[in-house]
Design a protein around this motif. Structure first.
Motif, PDB file in Angstrom:
ATOM      1  N   GLU A 148       6.587  -2.620   9.172  1.00 15.94           N
ATOM      2  CA  GLU A 148       7.179  -1.633  10.073  1.00 15.94           C
ATOM      3  C   GLU A 148       6.594  -1.759  11.482  1.00 15.94           C
ATOM      4  N   GLN A 149       5.292  -1.953  11.584  1.00 12.76           N
ATOM      5  CA  GLN A 149       4.666  -2.099  12.897  1.00 12.76           C
ATOM      6  C   GLN A 149       5.153  -3.363  13.607  1.00 12.76           C
ATOM      7  N   VAL A 150       5.293  -4.453  12.867  1.00 14.42           N
ATOM      8  CA  VAL A 150       5.802  -5.694  13.459  1.00 14.42           C
ATOM      9  C   VAL A 150       7.220  -5.459  13.973  1.00 14.42           C
ATOM     10  N   ARG A 151       8.042  -4.783  13.188  1.00 15.92           N
ATOM     11  CA  ARG A 151       9.419  -4.500  13.611  1.00 15.92           C
ATOM     12  C   ARG A 151       9.450  -3.599  14.841  1.00 15.92           C
ATOM     13  N   GLU A 152       8.536  -2.621  14.910  1.00 10.37           N
ATOM     14  CA  GLU A 152       8.469  -1.739  16.079  1.00 10.37           C
ATOM     15  C   GLU A 152       8.096  -2.532  17.330  1.00 10.37           C
ATOM     16  N   HIS A 153       7.119  -3.430  17.206  1.00  7.83           N
ATOM     17  CA  HIS A 153       6.732  -4.267  18.345  1.00  7.83           C
ATOM     18  C   HIS A 153       7.888  -5.178  18.757  1.00  7.83           C
ATOM     19  N   ALA A 154       8.614  -5.695  17.765  1.00 10.26           N
ATOM     20  CA  ALA A 154       9.754  -6.557  18.062  1.00 10.26           C
ATOM     21  C   ALA A 154      10.848  -5.760  18.779  1.00 10.26           C
ATOM     22  N   ALA A 155      11.088  -4.540  18.336  1.00  7.84           N
ATOM     23  CA  ALA A 155      12.096  -3.697  18.984  1.00  7.84           C
ATOM     24  C   ALA A 155      11.700  -3.361  20.418  1.00  7.84           C
ATOM     25  N   ALA A 156      10.399  -3.328  20.671  1.00 10.87           N
ATOM     26  CA  ALA A 156       9.900  -3.045  22.021  1.00 10.87           C
ATOM     27  C   ALA A 156       9.889  -4.293  22.897  1.00 10.87           C
TER      28      ALA A 156
ATOM     29  N   CYS B 290       8.856 -10.974  20.981  1.00 15.99           N
ATOM     30  CA  CYS B 290       9.822 -11.880  20.357  1.00 15.99           C
ATOM     31  C   CYS B 290       9.181 -13.029  19.585  1.00 15.99           C
ATOM     32  N   THR B 291       7.889 -13.225  19.746  1.00 14.00           N
ATOM     33  CA  THR B 291       7.220 -14.352  19.110  1.00 14.00           C
ATOM     34  C   THR B 291       5.968 -13.868  18.391  1.00 14.00           C
ATOM     35  N   PRO B 292       5.465 -14.645  17.433  1.00 15.36           N
ATOM     36  CA  PRO B 292       4.210 -14.270  16.791  1.00 15.36           C
ATOM     37  C   PRO B 292       3.074 -14.091  17.801  1.00 15.36           C
ATOM     38  N   ARG B 293       3.071 -14.882  18.852  1.00 19.67           N
ATOM     39  CA  ARG B 293       2.022 -14.744  19.878  1.00 19.67           C
ATOM     40  C   ARG B 293       2.124 -13.389  20.582  1.00 19.67           C
TER      41      ARG B 293
ATOM     42  N   ILE C 134       5.295 -13.172   9.835  1.00 18.84           N
ATOM     43  CA  ILE C 134       5.706 -12.545  11.095  1.00 18.84           C
ATOM     44  C   ILE C 134       6.906 -13.295  11.672  1.00 18.84           C
ATOM     45  N   GLN C 135       6.860 -14.635  11.639  1.00 15.43           N
ATOM     46  CA  GLN C 135       7.994 -15.435  12.116  1.00 15.43           C
ATOM     47  C   GLN C 135       9.255 -15.071  11.336  1.00 15.43           C
ATOM     48  N   GLY C 136       9.111 -14.897  10.023  1.00 15.10           N
ATOM     49  CA  GLY C 136      10.247 -14.527   9.188  1.00 15.10           C
ATOM     50  C   GLY C 136      10.810 -13.160   9.546  1.00 15.10           C
ATOM     51  N   LEU C 137       9.919 -12.209   9.851  1.00 12.22           N
ATOM     52  CA  LEU C 137      10.376 -10.871  10.237  1.00 12.22           C
ATOM     53  C   LEU C 137      11.081 -10.893  11.590  1.00 12.22           C
TER      54      LEU C 137
ATOM     55  N   GLY D 200       0.845  -1.178   0.000  1.00 15.03           N
ATOM     56  CA  GLY D 200       0.000   0.000   0.000  1.00 15.03           C
ATOM     57  C   GLY D 200       0.879   1.226   0.000  1.00 15.03           C
ATOM     58  N   GLY D 201       1.175   1.759  -1.195  1.00 13.24           N
ATOM     59  CA  GLY D 201       2.128   2.861  -1.266  1.00 13.24           C
ATOM     60  C   GLY D 201       3.497   2.341  -0.887  1.00 13.24           C
ATOM     61  N   ASP D 202       4.106   2.951   0.120  1.00 13.73           N
ATOM     62  CA  ASP D 202       5.407   2.469   0.572  1.00 13.73           C
ATOM     63  C   ASP D 202       5.273   1.530   1.768  1.00 13.73           C
ATOM     64  N   ARG D 203       4.058   1.225   2.161  1.00 12.17           N
ATOM     65  CA  ARG D 203       3.816   0.302   3.273  1.00 12.17           C
ATOM     66  C   ARG D 203       3.672  -1.122   2.743  1.00 12.17           C
ATOM     67  N   VAL D 204       4.234  -2.059   3.463  1.00 13.67           N
ATOM     68  CA  VAL D 204       4.070  -3.466   3.121  1.00 13.67           C
ATOM     69  C   VAL D 204       3.242  -4.090   4.233  1.00 13.67           C
ATOM     70  N   TYR D 205       2.027  -4.486   3.882  1.00 15.97           N
ATOM     71  CA  TYR D 205       1.127  -5.061   4.867  1.00 15.97           C
ATOM     72  C   TYR D 205       1.431  -6.536   5.065  1.00 15.97           C
ATOM     73  N   VAL D 206       1.577  -6.917   6.316  1.00 16.02           N
ATOM     74  CA  VAL D 206       1.800  -8.304   6.680  1.00 16.02           C
ATOM     75  C   VAL D 206       0.452  -8.948   6.973  1.00 16.02           C
ATOM     76  N   CYS D 207      -0.369  -8.253   7.740  1.00 14.63           N
ATOM     77  CA  CYS D 207      -1.682  -8.760   8.143  1.00 14.63           C
ATOM     78  C   CYS D 207      -2.760  -7.886   7.513  1.00 14.63           C
ATOM     79  N   SER D 208      -3.403  -8.420   6.497  1.00 15.84           N
ATOM     80  CA  SER D 208      -4.449  -7.637   5.842  1.00 15.84           C
ATOM     81  C   SER D 208      -5.732  -7.615   6.657  1.00 15.84           C
ATOM     82  N   CYS D 209      -5.931  -8.577   7.536  1.00 13.96           N
ATOM     83  CA  CYS D 209      -7.138  -8.598   8.367  1.00 13.96           C
ATOM     84  C   CYS D 209      -7.194  -7.385   9.290  1.00 13.96           C
ATOM     85  N   PHE D 210      -6.046  -6.995   9.847  1.00 14.80           N
ATOM     86  CA  PHE D 210      -6.012  -5.890  10.803  1.00 14.80           C
ATOM     87  C   PHE D 210      -5.161  -4.718  10.323  1.00 14.80           C
TER      88      PHE D 210
END
Length: 92
Positions: A19-27, A30-33, A52-55, A4-14
């Motif tokens: 970038e958001q997954v990486r931000e949560h990981a940086a915070a 550590c797991t998909p759960r 998500i596991q791959g990221l 979507g533009g310069d955004r890459v959506y991982v979860c289209s449902c939500f």
């Protein structure tokens, strides 16, 4: 995975982006759960869980590293202040 533009959506449902997954990981997620707990990603159809596991990869996990050092895995939460409410009696 949707673009979507310069955004890459991982979860289209939500509407969760890489970038958001990486931000949560940086915070510390550590797991998909843990990512699901923070963002709901992976909790509907589940098709994004492998992405998500791959990221997240196999890198270091801040929570695990803290626990290995004997430190708390999560920062203690400050209790929310209690709001005082005036008691009113019902109209007679």
């Amino acid at each position: 995975m949707l673009h979507g533009g310069d955004r890459v959506y991982v979860c289209s449902c939500f509407g969760i982006t890489e970038e958001q997954v990486r931000e949560h990981a940086a915070a510390g997620a550590c797991t998909p759960r843990q990512i699901a707990s923070e963002s709901k990603a992976g909790t509907d159809c589940g098709s994004c869980v492998r992405r998500i596991q791959g990221l997240l990869g196999r890198g270091t996990c801040p929570r695990r590293a803290a626990m290995d050092k004997g430190e708390p895995a999560l920062e203690p939460m400050e209790p929310e202040p209690v709001q005082e409410r005036a008691l009113t009696s019902p109209a007679a």
